[in-house]
Design a protein around this motif. Structure first.
Motif, PDB file in Angstrom:
ATOM      1  N   PRO A 131      -1.091  19.559   5.669  1.00 55.67           N
ATOM      2  CA  PRO A 131      -0.459  19.075   4.435  1.00 55.67           C
ATOM      3  C   PRO A 131       0.880  18.421   4.728  1.00 55.67           C
ATOM      4  O   PRO A 131       1.590  18.830   5.648  1.00 55.67           O
ATOM      5  CB  PRO A 131      -0.284  20.348   3.601  1.00 55.67           C
ATOM      6  CG  PRO A 131      -1.317  21.295   4.127  1.00 55.67           C
ATOM      7  CD  PRO A 131      -1.419  20.997   5.593  1.00 55.67           C
ATOM      8  N   ASP A 132       1.235  17.404   3.969  1.00 55.59           N
ATOM      9  CA  ASP A 132       2.482  16.669   4.185  1.00 55.59           C
ATOM     10  C   ASP A 132       2.948  16.100   2.847  1.00 55.59           C
ATOM     11  O   ASP A 132       2.644  14.963   2.488  1.00 55.59           O
ATOM     12  CB  ASP A 132       2.259  15.546   5.200  1.00 55.59           C
ATOM     13  CG  ASP A 132       3.562  14.882   5.644  1.00 55.59           C
ATOM     14  OD1 ASP A 132       4.554  14.956   4.889  1.00 55.59           O
ATOM     15  OD2 ASP A 132       3.583  14.286   6.727  1.00 55.59           O
ATOM     16  N   PRO A 133       3.688  16.896   2.047  1.00 57.99           N
ATOM     17  CA  PRO A 133       4.121  16.439   0.726  1.00 57.99           C
ATOM     18  C   PRO A 133       4.998  15.190   0.771  1.00 57.99           C
ATOM     19  O   PRO A 133       4.960  14.381  -0.163  1.00 57.99           O
ATOM     20  CB  PRO A 133       4.910  17.639   0.178  1.00 57.99           C
ATOM     21  CG  PRO A 133       4.378  18.814   0.923  1.00 57.99           C
ATOM     22  CD  PRO A 133       4.066  18.307   2.295  1.00 57.99           C
ATOM     23  N   ALA A 134       5.790  15.020   1.837  1.00 61.12           N
ATOM     24  CA  ALA A 134       6.636  13.826   1.928  1.00 61.12           C
ATOM     25  C   ALA A 134       5.779  12.577   2.073  1.00 61.12           C
ATOM     26  O   ALA A 134       6.045  11.538   1.448  1.00 61.12           O
ATOM     27  CB  ALA A 134       7.608  13.960   3.103  1.00 61.12           C
ATOM     28  N   ALA A 135       4.740  12.638   2.912  1.00 59.89           N
ATOM     29  CA  ALA A 135       3.831  11.502   3.054  1.00 59.89           C
ATOM     30  C   ALA A 135       3.095  11.236   1.747  1.00 59.89           C
ATOM     31  O   ALA A 135       2.858  10.085   1.365  1.00 59.89           O
ATOM     32  CB  ALA A 135       2.836  11.761   4.184  1.00 59.89           C
ATOM     33  N   ALA A 136       2.723  12.321   1.049  1.00 60.24           N
ATOM     34  CA  ALA A 136       2.049  12.164  -0.243  1.00 60.24           C
ATOM     35  C   ALA A 136       2.924  11.405  -1.221  1.00 60.24           C
ATOM     36  O   ALA A 136       2.449  10.540  -1.971  1.00 60.24           O
ATOM     37  CB  ALA A 136       1.682  13.534  -0.808  1.00 60.24           C
ATOM     38  N   ASN A 137       4.215  11.704  -1.214  1.00 60.76           N
ATOM     39  CA  ASN A 137       5.109  11.024  -2.145  1.00 60.76           C
ATOM     40  C   ASN A 137       5.273   9.554  -1.792  1.00 60.76           C
ATOM     41  O   ASN A 137       5.341   8.695  -2.674  1.00 60.76           O
ATOM     42  CB  ASN A 137       6.474  11.709  -2.168  1.00 60.76           C
ATOM     43  CG  ASN A 137       7.292  11.301  -3.378  1.00 60.76           C
ATOM     44  OD1 ASN A 137       6.750  11.174  -4.481  1.00 60.76           O
ATOM     45  ND2 ASN A 137       8.577  11.084  -3.184  1.00 60.76           N
ATOM     46  N   ALA A 138       5.328   9.228  -0.493  1.00 60.70           N
ATOM     47  CA  ALA A 138       5.397   7.825  -0.093  1.00 60.70           C
ATOM     48  C   ALA A 138       4.148   7.074  -0.557  1.00 60.70           C
ATOM     49  O   ALA A 138       4.214   5.934  -1.036  1.00 60.70           O
ATOM     50  CB  ALA A 138       5.556   7.707   1.419  1.00 60.70           C
ATOM     51  N   LEU A 139       2.989   7.746  -0.446  1.00 60.76           N
ATOM     52  CA  LEU A 139       1.741   7.112  -0.860  1.00 60.76           C
ATOM     53  C   LEU A 139       1.676   6.881  -2.367  1.00 60.76           C
ATOM     54  O   LEU A 139       0.904   6.038  -2.832  1.00 60.76           O
ATOM     55  CB  LEU A 139       0.560   7.967  -0.426  1.00 60.76           C
ATOM     56  CG  LEU A 139       0.080   7.789   1.015  1.00 60.76           C
ATOM     57  CD1 LEU A 139      -1.043   8.763   1.320  1.00 60.76           C
ATOM     58  CD2 LEU A 139      -0.389   6.368   1.251  1.00 60.76           C
ATOM     59  N   GLN A 140       2.465   7.630  -3.129  1.00 57.04           N
ATOM     60  CA  GLN A 140       2.478   7.402  -4.575  1.00 57.04           C
ATOM     61  C   GLN A 140       2.899   5.972  -4.905  1.00 57.04           C
ATOM     62  O   GLN A 140       2.457   5.407  -5.907  1.00 57.04           O
ATOM     63  CB  GLN A 140       3.408   8.395  -5.270  1.00 57.04           C
ATOM     64  CG  GLN A 140       2.832   9.766  -5.498  1.00 57.04           C
ATOM     65  CD  GLN A 140       1.765   9.825  -6.580  1.00 57.04           C
ATOM     66  OE1 GLN A 140       1.029  10.783  -6.663  1.00 57.04           O
ATOM     67  NE2 GLN A 140       1.665   8.786  -7.419  1.00 57.04           N
ATOM     68  N   GLU A 141       3.737   5.360  -4.061  1.00 56.64           N
ATOM     69  CA  GLU A 141       4.125   3.971  -4.300  1.00 56.64           C
ATOM     70  C   GLU A 141       2.910   3.057  -4.159  1.00 56.64           C
ATOM     71  O   GLU A 141       2.765   2.082  -4.902  1.00 56.64           O
ATOM     72  CB  GLU A 141       5.221   3.546  -3.319  1.00 56.64           C
ATOM     73  CG  GLU A 141       5.903   2.236  -3.679  1.00 56.64           C
ATOM     74  CD  GLU A 141       6.711   2.330  -4.968  1.00 56.64           C
ATOM     75  OE1 GLU A 141       6.803   1.303  -5.674  1.00 56.64           O
ATOM     76  OE2 GLU A 141       7.238   3.418  -5.276  1.00 56.64           O
TER      77      GLU A 141
END
Length: 319
Positions: free
Chosen positions: A17-27
């Motif tokens: 899991p990688d919440p920071a990467a998930a947030n970048a992908l939200q863009e």
């Protein structure tokens, strides 16, 4: 009409899991140049299309828009998997829902200092229709002028900007789950750039002097190079069950990317990969369906597939 094949358009690799990467992908999902924008823009352009003589252009835009639906599914599923559980939480299904994880770890402590806390507070560890700073996706992003040349120019700019952003996302994370999806979208964005650039060429528009396809050197990314070597940047799918798409009249000849490849619009759809559902997240109080509901869902899906095959025949997959 649209039909859904329960396969993801590209494989999502497994990683932590990688919440920071998930947030970048939200863009890349809900941002101004993200997949929700491209999906809605192309579908509205095709819905509002006028001029029967220009049907090949409508079919091309509609085919790209239909593929973008699968991109929304792909990137949203990727975000969900990147958020799927806390690395510190090793609880069992038999544990009380308020029991801390191993070594006294708090199940959702990762939400407090990484990524977007809304992924945990309101999204139950799943994707949201927002950008990377939490701004909701807006219908005002959609450009549909009614003028074919203007729409195609705007679409080319949209795909070019989206690809630039995804190249930056790739360089923000080494997570294999994130990179497997980002690299696929980089290559498919280039295919869509080729589609709109070729359409402009057939209309006599010298787009290269005004809006060049940006060079990102993304081929240096190993996951991207593998897909480019397969020629994925030069394919466009019709997603047409009836064989009536005329997009191939436009998407043909040498690629506008000048990479020596020929454009190919001969496939209905990519084969895709099996789509699996993630397990329940008990720390989010998000249990799954019970046995009776699952049986009802499966029976309904079987009836719908039988109806589709009776009407259109078995779905065609590429050899």
């Amino acid at each position: 009409m649209y039909f859904h094949v329960q396969r993801l358009i590209n494989e999502i690799e497994q990683d932590e899991p990688d919440p920071a990467a998930a947030n970048a992908l939200q863009e890349g999902l809900g941002g101004q140049f993200g997949e929700m924008r491209t999906m809605m823009q192309y579908l509205f352009q095709s819905i509002n299309f006028r001029g029967a003589a220009a049907k090949p252009y409508r079919d091309l835009i509609q085919g790209v828009g239909t593929e973008e639906i699968s991109h929304v599914e792909l990137i949203g599923t990727t975000i969900s998997r990147l958020l799927d559980g806390s690395p510190a939480y090793q609880g069992k299904k038999s544990d009380p829902i308020d029991k801390p994880g191993s070594a006294g770890a708090i199940p959702l402590n990762i939400a407090l200092d990484q990524g977007n806390i809304h992924h945990y507070l309101v999204g139950a560890q799943g994707a949201l229709p927002v950008d990377s700073v939490g701004n909701p996706w807006s219908g005002s992003y959609v450009y549909n002028s009614g003028n074919l040349v203007l729409d195609l120019l705007y679409n080319l700019m949209l795909e070019s900007t989206g690809r630039l952003q995804k190249c930056r996302m790739y360089e923000m994370t080494a997570n294999k789950t994130a990179r497997s999806t980002i690299s696929y979208l980089i290559v498919r964005d280039q295919a869509h750039e080729n589609a709109f650039a070729k359409a402009l060429e057939t209309l006599g528009i010298n787009w290269k002097n005004t809006l060049p396809i940006p060079k990102t050197n993304a081929q240096k990314f190993p996951e991207v190079k593998r897909l480019l070597d397969l020629g994925l940047q030069s394919k466009q799918y019709s997603f047409d069950l009836t064989g009536q798409s005329e997009a191939g009249k436009i998407f043909q000849g040498m690629s506008p990317s000048k990479d020596g490849t020929k454009l190919d619009a001969g496939e209905q759809a990519p084969e895709g990969v099996p789509s699996t559902i993630s397990p329940e997240r008990f720390e989010e109080f998000s249990p799954g369906a019970d046995k009776d509901l699952i049986a009802l869902i499966e029976a309904t899906a079987a009836m719908e597939m039988a109806d589709i095959e009776a009407t259109f025949g078995a779905l065609n997959a590429p050899a």
